[in-house]
Design a protein around this motif. Structure first.
Motif, PDB file in Angstrom:
ATOM      1  N   GLY A   1      33.434 -20.588  38.813  1.00  0.00           N
ATOM      2  CA  GLY A   1      32.871 -19.008  39.391  1.00  0.00           C
ATOM      3  C   GLY A   1      33.185 -17.634  39.418  1.00  0.00           C
ATOM      4  N   ILE A   2      34.125 -18.350  38.379  1.00  0.00           N
ATOM      5  CA  ILE A   2      34.991 -17.010  37.996  1.00  0.00           C
ATOM      6  C   ILE A   2      35.033 -16.422  36.840  1.00  0.00           C
ATOM      7  CG2 ILE A   2      37.630 -16.360  36.612  1.00  0.00           C
ATOM      8  CD1 ILE A   2      38.542 -17.243  38.836  1.00  0.00           C
ATOM      9  N   GLY A   3      34.183 -18.142  36.059  1.00  0.00           N
ATOM     10  CA  GLY A   3      33.609 -17.705  34.709  1.00  0.00           C
ATOM     11  C   GLY A   3      32.818 -16.277  34.342  1.00  0.00           C
ATOM     12  N   LEU A   4      31.314 -17.021  35.486  1.00  0.00           N
ATOM     13  CA  LEU A   4      30.132 -16.105  36.584  1.00  0.00           C
ATOM     14  C   LEU A   4      30.813 -14.507  36.665  1.00  0.00           C
ATOM     15  CD1 LEU A   4      28.064 -18.844  37.854  1.00  0.00           C
ATOM     16  CD2 LEU A   4      27.792 -17.889  34.839  1.00  0.00           C
ATOM     17  N   PHE A   5      31.518 -15.000  37.224  1.00  0.00           N
ATOM     18  CA  PHE A   5      32.311 -13.298  38.173  1.00  0.00           C
ATOM     19  C   PHE A   5      32.318 -12.140  36.911  1.00  0.00           C
ATOM     20  CE2 PHE A   5      34.797 -11.346  41.548  1.00  0.00           C
ATOM     21  CZ  PHE A   5      34.216 -10.692  41.520  1.00  0.00           C
ATOM     22  N   ILE A   6      33.152 -13.038  36.167  1.00  0.00           N
ATOM     23  CA  ILE A   6      33.616 -11.978  34.483  1.00  0.00           C
ATOM     24  C   ILE A   6      32.325 -11.449  34.327  1.00  0.00           C
ATOM     25  CG2 ILE A   6      34.960 -12.694  32.837  1.00  0.00           C
ATOM     26  CD1 ILE A   6      36.787 -13.631  34.161  1.00  0.00           C
ATOM     27  N   ALA A   7      31.765 -12.597  33.588  1.00  0.00           N
ATOM     28  CA  ALA A   7      30.230 -11.973  32.830  1.00  0.00           C
ATOM     29  C   ALA A   7      29.433 -10.357  33.649  1.00  0.00           C
ATOM     30  CB  ALA A   7      29.896 -12.965  32.327  1.00  0.00           C
ATOM     31  N   PHE A   8      29.119 -11.406  34.470  1.00  0.00           N
ATOM     32  CA  PHE A   8      28.733  -9.985  35.414  1.00  0.00           C
ATOM     33  C   PHE A   8      28.870  -8.723  35.525  1.00  0.00           C
ATOM     34  CE2 PHE A   8      27.541  -9.235  39.453  1.00  0.00           C
ATOM     35  CZ  PHE A   8      26.059  -8.252  39.626  1.00  0.00           C
ATOM     36  N   ILE A   9      31.056  -9.314  35.473  1.00  0.00           N
ATOM     37  CA  ILE A   9      31.427  -7.638  35.816  1.00  0.00           C
ATOM     38  C   ILE A   9      31.654  -6.599  34.186  1.00  0.00           C
ATOM     39  CG2 ILE A   9      33.634  -6.665  35.612  1.00  0.00           C
ATOM     40  CD1 ILE A   9      34.729  -8.825  37.996  1.00  0.00           C
ATOM     41  N   GLY A  10      31.534  -7.769  33.247  1.00  0.00           N
ATOM     42  CA  GLY A  10      31.062  -7.353  31.691  1.00  0.00           C
ATOM     43  C   GLY A  10      29.776  -6.895  32.183  1.00  0.00           C
ATOM     44  N   LEU A  11      29.172  -7.275  32.370  1.00  0.00           N
ATOM     45  CA  LEU A  11      27.429  -6.763  32.323  1.00  0.00           C
ATOM     46  C   LEU A  11      26.951  -5.577  32.836  1.00  0.00           C
ATOM     47  CD1 LEU A  11      26.077 -10.130  31.964  1.00  0.00           C
ATOM     48  CD2 LEU A  11      25.401  -9.071  29.732  1.00  0.00           C
ATOM     49  N   GLU A  12      27.748  -5.860  33.732  1.00  0.00           N
ATOM     50  CA  GLU A  12      27.241  -4.335  34.799  1.00  0.00           C
ATOM     51  C   GLU A  12      27.770  -3.785  33.830  1.00  0.00           C
ATOM     52  OE1 GLU A  12      27.528  -4.272  39.567  1.00  0.00           O
ATOM     53  OE2 GLU A  12      29.399  -4.486  38.594  1.00  0.00           O
ATOM     54  N   ASN A  13      29.563  -3.350  33.910  1.00  0.00           N
ATOM     55  CA  ASN A  13      29.974  -2.823  33.040  1.00  0.00           C
ATOM     56  C   ASN A  13      29.634  -1.762  31.321  1.00  0.00           C
ATOM     57  OD1 ASN A  13      32.310  -2.650  34.611  1.00  0.00           O
ATOM     58  ND2 ASN A  13      33.769  -4.073  33.706  1.00  0.00           N
ATOM     59  N   ALA A  14      28.744  -2.398  31.703  1.00  0.00           N
ATOM     60  CA  ALA A  14      28.522  -2.031  29.646  1.00  0.00           C
ATOM     61  C   ALA A  14      26.808  -1.796  30.052  1.00  0.00           C
ATOM     62  CB  ALA A  14      27.797  -3.375  29.515  1.00  0.00           C
ATOM     63  N   LYS A  15      26.458  -1.768  31.908  1.00  0.00           N
ATOM     64  CA  LYS A  15      25.058  -1.357  32.552  1.00  0.00           C
ATOM     65  C   LYS A  15      23.783  -1.966  31.509  1.00  0.00           C
ATOM     66  CE  LYS A  15      26.123   3.744  32.955  1.00  0.00           C
ATOM     67  NZ  LYS A  15      27.632   2.961  33.203  1.00  0.00           N
ATOM     68  N   ILE A  16      24.201  -3.181  30.958  1.00  0.00           N
ATOM     69  CA  ILE A  16      23.482  -3.492  30.728  1.00  0.00           C
ATOM     70  C   ILE A  16      22.748  -4.746  31.613  1.00  0.00           C
ATOM     71  CG2 ILE A  16      22.481  -6.701  29.654  1.00  0.00           C
ATOM     72  CD1 ILE A  16      24.908  -5.820  27.679  1.00  0.00           C
ATOM     73  N   VAL A  17      22.790  -4.787  33.190  1.00  0.00           N
ATOM     74  CA  VAL A  17      22.277  -4.924  34.612  1.00  0.00           C
ATOM     75  C   VAL A  17      22.932  -4.083  35.246  1.00  0.00           C
ATOM     76  CG1 VAL A  17      22.814  -6.726  36.659  1.00  0.00           C
ATOM     77  CG2 VAL A  17      23.164  -7.532  33.815  1.00  0.00           C
ATOM     78  N   LEU A  18      22.051  -3.677  36.393  1.00  0.00           N
ATOM     79  CA  LEU A  18      21.959  -2.900  37.103  1.00  0.00           C
ATOM     80  C   LEU A  18      21.859  -3.317  38.357  1.00  0.00           C
ATOM     81  CD1 LEU A  18      19.807   0.023  34.455  1.00  0.00           C
ATOM     82  CD2 LEU A  18      22.023  -0.965  35.295  1.00  0.00           C
ATOM     83  N   HIS A  19      22.097  -2.386  39.364  1.00  0.00           N
ATOM     84  CA  HIS A  19      22.266  -2.545  40.760  1.00  0.00           C
ATOM     85  C   HIS A  19      20.459  -0.632  41.401  1.00  0.00           C
ATOM     86  CE1 HIS A  19      24.860  -5.405  41.476  1.00  0.00           C
ATOM     87  NE2 HIS A  19      25.834  -4.301  40.866  1.00  0.00           N
TER      88      HIS A  19
END
Length: 440
Positions: free
Chosen positions: A148-166
């Motif tokens: 779960g932390i792995g997915l969480f960390i990856a999500f944070i990375g993708l969000e920080n890079a604006k690859i994933v947006l809210h």
């Protein structure tokens, strides 16, 4: 000179048991630098958040670095574990946006709450309460925490890079424009770092961060500093600024309980998850030197509040150092040294853009997934709690919330399938506390 260097290396090998842990001074130092690179954003983000509560940005920058230095040194020298600590994300948001802006209290009130939480944590650690909590987590849920932390960390990375947006529309998440400079640089970084990893290049994550930062210069993302050295801002405006007149109020109790709860299970989750990935969990499912690690966290929080910053916790980004080969406290000491340098070389370290550290976070997410192979998916009373733990961490944006869903579902499934005896008394108590949280 050569004899002195050999003597220092011999001392480090002896103190941190490097040979026993099958690692080297060079590997540990590189791992510590890698951890720092992936978490250095906290030096900017934490002051930014706490300044919204009315605190001085520069002072909080210095307090953040000092809290990270002291707590991470404790983790390295006392607990001898490769984990770094600093004021935690989520906890700083609760400090600024809930206690101060939402509840209408002063930032001095919030600092007092953090100080009291640290004192309580020292007491709970001394009586092995937090250590018992780690022991109460079922084995399959422990393995799920890492995933779960792995997915969480990856999500944070993708969000920080604006690859994933809210987006503000009805869509919960959306893909950003990957041709924009920031996400494009992050994708380039993922490819570069991935190639380095595939070729088994030592220090691949750190090299990837540096190369991506350099590539960001002509792209206009990496901003070159006008100066490399600067004196750290004074912490005098926020040092020891406590407010005691509301110490027995209902608001103080609610804020203290919530902060205590968030920090306790965020830290426990991070320790268990990263330790599982590092192969440090013993045959009984225990984290080595957990008491020392938790005491380092508690002292870090107490001193951090004195410096003038929010609650300190173990950082998920420690997984990047572990992935780079860090296995002992020397990794943490190396990270602390980097924070010391950052105090005086802040322009140099702060030039590293989020797009350059995001690739490491995404790929560390991949590394954290490996324990999923050891989860028992044949027994639904084990598989469902593990799955809920995994999926809720990134979706709820919280380690503790993922753990809540995992533990409560584990207890309920065992009880209603005539397997109640498989649940320890401690696990029942933790589940009851989790349920209580929803009513406070």
């Amino acid at each position: 000179m050569k004899s002195s260097v050999n003597s220092q290396q011999s001392f480090l090998e002896s103190y941190f048991k490097l040979n026993e842990n099958k690692t080297t001074v060079k590997t540990e130092i590189l791992a510590g630098i890698t951890t720092f690179m992936t978490m250095s954003y906290i030096l900017v983000v934490n002051p930014s958040i706490l300044s919204d509560a009315g605190m001085n940005f520069g002072s909080v920058f210095t307090a953040t670095a000092l809290a990270a230095i002291v707590s991470t040194l404790l983790m390295g020298l006392y607990a001898k574990l490769p984990f770094a600590q600093a004021p935690g994300m989520g906890l700083n948001a609760f400090f600024a946006y809930t206690m101060v802006i939402g509840m209408g209290h002063t930032w001095q009130f919030a600092l007092t709450t953090a100080f009291l939480e640290g004192i309580l944590f020292i007491i709970l650690t001394a009586f092995n309460v937090r250590e018992a909590i780690i022991g109460s987590i079922p084995d399959n849920v422990k393995k799920a925490i890492s995933v779960g932390i792995g997915l969480f960390i990856a999500f944070i990375g993708l969000e920080n890079a604006k690859i994933v947006l809210h987006p503000k529309s009805g869509t919960i998440l959306a893909l950003g424009n990957i041709l924009d400079p920031v996400p494009l640089l992050a994708i380039i970084g993922i490819v570069i770092t991935g190639i380095l990893l595939a070729r088994n290049i030592k220090g691949a994550l750190l090299i990837g961060i540096i190369v991506t930062t350099i590539i960001g210069i002509p792209m206009g993302i990496t901003k070159l500093p006008s100066a490399l050295v600067s004196a750290p801002p004074s912490i005098s405006p926020i040092f020891l600024k406590f407010e005691w007149n509301h110490i027995l109020s209902k608001d103080m109790f609610i804020a203290l309980f919530t902060l205590l709860f968030m920090d306790m299970f965020d830290t426990v989750g991070a320790l268990v998850g990263v330790s599982t990935k590092a192969g440090m969990i013993d045959e009984f499912g225990n984290v080595p030197r957990a008491k020392q690690a938790l005491l380092s966290d508690a002292i870090g929080t107490t001193l951090g509040s004195c410096f003038g910053t929010s609650t300190v916790c173990t950082f998920l980004e420690s997984a990047s150092g572990v992935a780079a080969g860090g296995k002992t406290g020397l990794t943490a000491v190396s990270t602390a040294v980097m924070f010391i340098l950052a105090l005086f070389l802040s322009p140099l370290f702060l030039m590293i853009p989020a797009a350059a550290t995001a690739p490491s976070l995404v790929l560390v997410g991949l590394f954290m997934m490996s324990p999923i192979k050891e989860i028992d998916f044949t027994d639904f009373t084990e598989a469902i709690p593990a799955f809920l733990t995994i999926i809720m961490m990134p979706l709820a944006y919280s380690i503790s919330d993922g753990l809540i869903f995992g533990i409560i579902s584990y207890v309920l499934l065992k009880v209603f399938t005539n397997k109640a005896k498989e649940v320890s008394v401690a696990t029942y108590i933790i589940a009851a506390l989790f349920i209580l949280k929803f009513f406070i």
